[in-house]
Write an enzyme that holds these catalytic residues in place. Structure first.
Site, mmCIF file in Angstrom:
data_model
loop_
_atom_site.group_PDB
_atom_site.id
_atom_site.type_symbol
_atom_site.label_atom_id
_atom_site.label_comp_id
_atom_site.label_asym_id
_atom_site.label_seq_id
_atom_site.Cartn_x
_atom_site.Cartn_y
_atom_site.Cartn_z
ATOM 1 N N GLY A 14 0.798 -1.086 0.082
ATOM 2 C CA GLY A 14 0.058 -0.109 0.086
ATOM 3 C C GLY A 14 0.821 1.278 0.231
ATOM 4 O O GLY A 14 0.595 2.259 -0.806
ATOM 5 N N HIS A 233 6.147 -22.584 6.545
ATOM 6 C CA HIS A 233 7.635 -22.271 6.809
ATOM 7 C C HIS A 233 8.157 -23.385 7.794
ATOM 8 O O HIS A 233 7.421 -23.751 8.907
ATOM 9 C CB HIS A 233 7.833 -20.925 7.688
ATOM 10 N N ARG A 282 11.107 -24.040 0.801
ATOM 11 C CA ARG A 282 10.469 -24.138 1.987
ATOM 12 C C ARG A 282 9.466 -25.289 1.999
ATOM 13 O O ARG A 282 9.381 -26.094 3.157
ATOM 14 C CB ARG A 282 9.906 -22.844 2.436
ATOM 15 N N HIS A 345 2.909 -19.528 6.794
ATOM 16 C CA HIS A 345 3.690 -18.464 6.665
ATOM 17 C C HIS A 345 3.168 -17.440 5.719
ATOM 18 O O HIS A 345 3.500 -16.342 5.857
ATOM 19 C CB HIS A 345 5.103 -18.990 6.571
ATOM 20 N N GLU A 369 0.625 -9.341 -0.719
ATOM 21 C CA GLU A 369 0.399 -10.722 -0.281
ATOM 22 C C GLU A 369 -1.338 -10.927 -0.541
ATOM 23 O O GLU A 369 -1.643 -11.975 -0.679
ATOM 24 C CB GLU A 369 0.448 -10.906 1.215
ATOM 25 N N SER A 384 8.966 -11.964 -1.294
ATOM 26 C CA SER A 384 7.602 -11.366 -1.094
ATOM 27 C C SER A 384 7.604 -10.000 -0.554
ATOM 28 O O SER A 384 6.889 -8.977 -1.009
ATOM 29 C CB SER A 384 6.864 -12.119 -0.177
ATOM 30 N N LEU A 385 8.680 -9.358 0.062
ATOM 31 C CA LEU A 385 8.742 -8.055 0.370
ATOM 32 C C LEU A 385 9.178 -7.279 -1.011
ATOM 33 O O LEU A 385 8.493 -6.260 -1.286
ATOM 34 C CB LEU A 385 10.142 -7.723 1.138
HETATM 35 C C1 LIG Z 1 7.143 -13.140 10.680
HETATM 36 C C2 LIG Z 1 7.350 -13.030 9.000
HETATM 37 C C3 LIG Z 1 8.622 -12.613 8.538
HETATM 38 C C4 LIG Z 1 8.787 -12.362 7.246
HETATM 39 N N1 LIG Z 1 9.919 -12.087 6.432
HETATM 40 C C5 LIG Z 1 10.001 -12.122 5.338
HETATM 41 C C6 LIG Z 1 11.331 -11.719 4.711
HETATM 42 O O1 LIG Z 1 12.319 -11.699 5.320
HETATM 43 N N2 LIG Z 1 11.286 -11.572 3.380
HETATM 44 C C7 LIG Z 1 10.199 -11.314 2.530
HETATM 45 O O2 LIG Z 1 10.352 -11.157 1.450
HETATM 46 N N3 LIG Z 1 8.965 -11.686 3.283
HETATM 47 C C8 LIG Z 1 8.727 -11.894 4.508
HETATM 48 N N4 LIG Z 1 7.546 -12.248 5.027
HETATM 49 C C9 LIG Z 1 6.405 -12.058 4.304
HETATM 50 C C10 LIG Z 1 6.075 -10.375 4.225
HETATM 51 O O3 LIG Z 1 6.261 -9.798 5.019
HETATM 52 C C11 LIG Z 1 4.678 -10.122 3.596
HETATM 53 O O4 LIG Z 1 4.356 -10.952 2.594
HETATM 54 C C12 LIG Z 1 4.466 -8.625 3.211
HETATM 55 O O5 LIG Z 1 5.234 -7.758 3.772
HETATM 56 C C13 LIG Z 1 3.105 -8.197 2.714
HETATM 57 O O6 LIG Z 1 2.990 -7.125 2.487
HETATM 58 P P1 LIG Z 1 1.622 -6.398 2.332
HETATM 59 O O7 LIG Z 1 1.496 -4.875 2.012
HETATM 60 O O8 LIG Z 1 1.010 -7.193 1.232
HETATM 61 O O9 LIG Z 1 0.819 -6.791 3.620
HETATM 62 P P2 LIG Z 1 0.727 -6.065 5.214
HETATM 63 O O10 LIG Z 1 2.091 -5.833 5.596
HETATM 64 O O11 LIG Z 1 0.184 -7.392 5.785
HETATM 65 O O12 LIG Z 1 -0.387 -4.925 5.339
HETATM 66 C C14 LIG Z 1 -1.809 -5.411 5.049
HETATM 67 C C15 LIG Z 1 -2.280 -3.906 5.537
HETATM 68 O O13 LIG Z 1 -3.722 -4.195 5.227
HETATM 69 C C16 LIG Z 1 -4.352 -3.603 6.458
HETATM 70 N N5 LIG Z 1 -5.589 -4.425 6.462
HETATM 71 C C17 LIG Z 1 -5.803 -5.605 6.817
HETATM 72 N N6 LIG Z 1 -7.255 -6.207 6.529
HETATM 73 C C18 LIG Z 1 -7.783 -4.785 6.614
HETATM 74 C C19 LIG Z 1 -9.055 -4.474 6.438
HETATM 75 N N7 LIG Z 1 -9.946 -5.382 6.469
HETATM 76 N N8 LIG Z 1 -9.448 -3.354 6.388
HETATM 77 C C20 LIG Z 1 -8.496 -2.147 6.157
HETATM 78 N N9 LIG Z 1 -7.055 -2.376 6.386
HETATM 79 C C21 LIG Z 1 -6.542 -3.938 6.461
HETATM 80 C C22 LIG Z 1 -3.395 -3.911 7.453
HETATM 81 O O14 LIG Z 1 -3.779 -3.013 8.550
HETATM 82 C C23 LIG Z 1 -2.168 -3.518 6.858
HETATM 83 O O15 LIG Z 1 -1.911 -1.825 6.934
HETATM 84 C C24 LIG Z 1 7.404 -12.476 6.284
HETATM 85 C C25 LIG Z 1 6.341 -12.478 6.913
HETATM 86 C C26 LIG Z 1 6.120 -12.834 8.377
HETATM 87 C C27 LIG Z 1 4.845 -13.048 8.919
#
Ligand SMILES: Cc1cc2nc3c(=O)[nH]c(=O)nc-3n(C[C@H](O)[C@H](O)[C@H](O)COP(=O)(O)OP(=O)(O)OC[C@H]3O[C@@H](n4cnc5c(N)ncnc54)[C@H](O)[C@@H]3O)c2cc1C
Length: 538
Positions: A14, A233, A282, A345, A369, A384-385
């Site tokens: 986002g 994981h 994994r 994971h 994600e 995924s980052l």
């Molecule tokens: C412990 C852990 C370690 C990880 N380590 C790595 C790594 O080292 N390298 C890597 O590449 N990936 C890693 N990942 C995966 C990676 O972190 C995620 O896939 C990535 O950060 C997802 O980003 P995103 O912006 O899609 O979602 P998120 O960061 O999950 O953000 C989602 C957003 O949506 C909002 N939201 C959710 N539901 C609603 C709703 N109903 N209404 C309004 N807002 C909502 C949340 O508040 C948040 O702001 C890891 C994941 C975990 C759990």
């Protein structure tokens, strides 16, 4: 009402979308259940991939492309993956420019090994990579906030899409503090993270990502894809009703998996996979742990041995991980073995998007994600980052191209969206129902699956859907779960994270395809789509 782009979710995807739009001079609203500082992206530890080749191994973006395709067992859209892997070095360089404190040696960015990749390609900032990337993008957003180009709305929940004539015209949002329901016009980018909440207690993901945003979109006819692919994981530890991640960085820096066999430690990954050893993808490592823990000759519990790592490695590269283990588990991994088991994971599946991150519904895009892109049947650690940043950027670029090339595009949204949004009934959460659904899903969609287990899972969700007193919200969640199980049973092969005891082989002839699911009038319909061929580069 001024028309702006509406972004749902303020994690890495986002924020990346918001910054990209703002750079193009396009205004956006950024809604999120919690503030960005608490998004799951902040939890990412291990790193972000880019073939920067700073370690003298001759790495290339072509190799990053082929590792990603191979890791996803050839289900990802190759054109999208090429864009991702070719765009990665510039993304990491931009984060360096923004001041992310990546591990450096002199002037050189240090890259580490991560699973499924033969070259060092993962940039990291100690064990806090996600936090550092997020801080950098939050600061960028604040800059554009000051110019009126980004409006942030933390503590605002996504309630529904507003549509007219089959196209999105806006969205309905709930202010979680005041309880007000607000309707905003404009195109929508969904970036609400993976549906971890559907598997509460079994996942490393944050429980704030309840899966309601995805379920609501699904219930409203948004097409989903590859839902059967759920990444376990290999190294997680149960703690307070969730799973704590022991990052792949631990194995990347030399951690070794073993189990007691006949009274001696058996380093099963090293014996079975002499090339990549503990750093196999994994899905492979998770299944091996699952198998050895059920082997009657073994002790039933697998361990991660990091006791041989040097002080320099602990101090310089894994200090946060060590602190977390001591603090949360009461185990010092520099001195003791960590008992580990696989946990959910990552969700490779999600909202179906094309290469430009458009969904099947006009004016609705998705990234991060919550979308299905780049990872096919299995995701490589560190991708995924990258996928979240690149996907958010691509979605925003797609919209800005349309907005800038079609004068009047945004003016079309300036009237308040016609009609009432179809907000689902029953927005209150129902923990008992959610628990039941999770239990059913876990029985059908574990690490090792079978026709019998998945059929039972489908039967039980269908029965749940017929129960009295089901609100729309509950039905939406159950329908998304049903789509996961139906996508899984339809794939009569084993590929990536989807492993079937009854069909253990990969079947390219019939299943080298994207599974899709839509919900029409409450009915879940699944089918396959062909994977686009890799285009010639110009
Ligand atoms: C412990 C852990 C370690 C990880 N380590 C790595 C790594 O080292 N390298 C890597 O590449 N990936 C890693 N990942 C995966 C990676 O972190 C995620 O896939 C990535 O950060 C997802 O980003 P995103 O912006 O899609 O979602 P998120 O960061 O999950 O953000 C989602 C957003 O949506 C909002 N939201 C959710 N539901 C609603 C709703 N109903 N209404 C309004 N807002 C909502 C949340 O508040 C948040 O702001 C890891 C994941 C975990 C759990």
């Amino acid at each position: 009402m001024k028309a702006m782009v509406n972004i749902i979710g303020a994690g890495l995807a986002g924020l990346s979308a918001a910054v990209t739009l703002a750079k193009a001079g396009i205004g956006c609203r950024l809604f999120s259940r919690q503030s960005s500082e608490r998004a799951q992206s902040v939890m990412a530890e291990g790193g972000i991939n880019a073939a920067l080749d700073t370690m003298g191994e001759g790495d290339t973006t072509a190799e990053h492309f082929s590792d990603t395709m191979k890791g996803g067992v050839y289900l990802a859209d190759p054109n999208a993956v090429r864009g991702l892997t070719e765009g990665a070095p510039d993304i990491v360089r931009e984060f360096v420019r923004l001041g992310v404190p990546f591990q450096m040696k002199g002037e050189t960015l240090v890259l580490r090994n991560f699973g499924g990749q033969k070259k060092k390609r993962t940039a990291y900032a100690k064990s806090s990579t996600g936090k550092m990337l997020m801080s950098a993008l939050i600061d960028e957003c604040r800059k554009y906030e000051a110019r009126g180009l980004v409006m942030r709305f933390p503590h605002h929940d996504f309630l529904s899409l507003v549509t007219e004539g089959g196209a999105v015209t806006g969205c309905a949002i709930g202010d979680t503090f005041t309880g007000d329901r607000l309707v905003f016009s404009g195109p929508v980018i969904l970036s609400a993270g993976g549906p971890a909440g559907l598997f509460s207690g079994h996942t490393t993901g944050t429980t704030q990502n309840t899966g309601d945003a995805a379920a609501t979109a699904f219930f409203h006819g948004v097409r989903f894809a590859n839902l059967e692919f759920i990444q376990y994981h290999p190294t997680t530890v149960g703690i307070s009703g969730k799973r704590m991640l022991i990052s792949e960085a631990a194995r990347g820096e030399g951690g070794r998996l073993f189990i007691e066999r006949n009274g001696r430690p058996w380093y099963f990954m090293e014996e079975k996979y002499p090339e990549l050893k503990n750093l196999m993808p994994r899905d492979v490592v998770s299944r091996e742990i699952y198998a050895v823990c059920r082997d009657p000759e073994c002790g039933g519990q697998a361990y991660l041995d990091m006791t041989h790592l040097s002080d320099d490695t602990w101090r310089g590269k894994l200090s946060d991980l060590r602190e977390e283990c001591i603090h949360f588990l009461g185990i010092d991994p520099a001195a003791e073995h960590l008992p580990v088991e696989p946990g959910i994971h990552y969700f490779m599946g999600g909202i179906w998007v094309d290469e430009r991150h458009r969904t099947n519904i006009k004016n609705l895009l998705a990234a991060g994600e919550c979308a299905c892109q780049y990872h096919g049947a299995n995701r490589l650690g560190g991708n995924s980052l990258l996928g979240a940043v690149y996907g958010g950027k691509t979605a925003a670029e797609t919209l800005s191209r349309e907005i800038l090339s079609a004068p009047g595009y945004m003016e079309g949204f300036e009237h308040a969206p016609a009609g009432e949004p179809t907000v689902l009934s029953g927005n209150e959460r129902d923990p008992a129902f959610e628990r039941r659904l999770t239990d059913i899903l876990m029985e059908g969609l574990g690490i090792v699956r079978s026709e019998e287990g998945m059929s039972l899972c489908i039967e039980r969700i269908e029965a749940l859907l017929k129960e009295d007193g089901m609100s729309d919200r509950m039905k939406a969640r159950a329908s998304l779960g049903l789509a996961m199980a139906k996508s899984a049973i339809m794939r009569r092969e084993s590929r990536g994270s989807h492993f079937r005891r009854d069909c253990p082989e990969r079947d390219d002839e019939n299943y080298k395809k994207t599974s899709t699911a839509v919900c029409i009038d409450g009915r879940v319909i699944t089918e396959y789509l062909d994977i686009p061929p890799l285009r010639e580069t110009v």
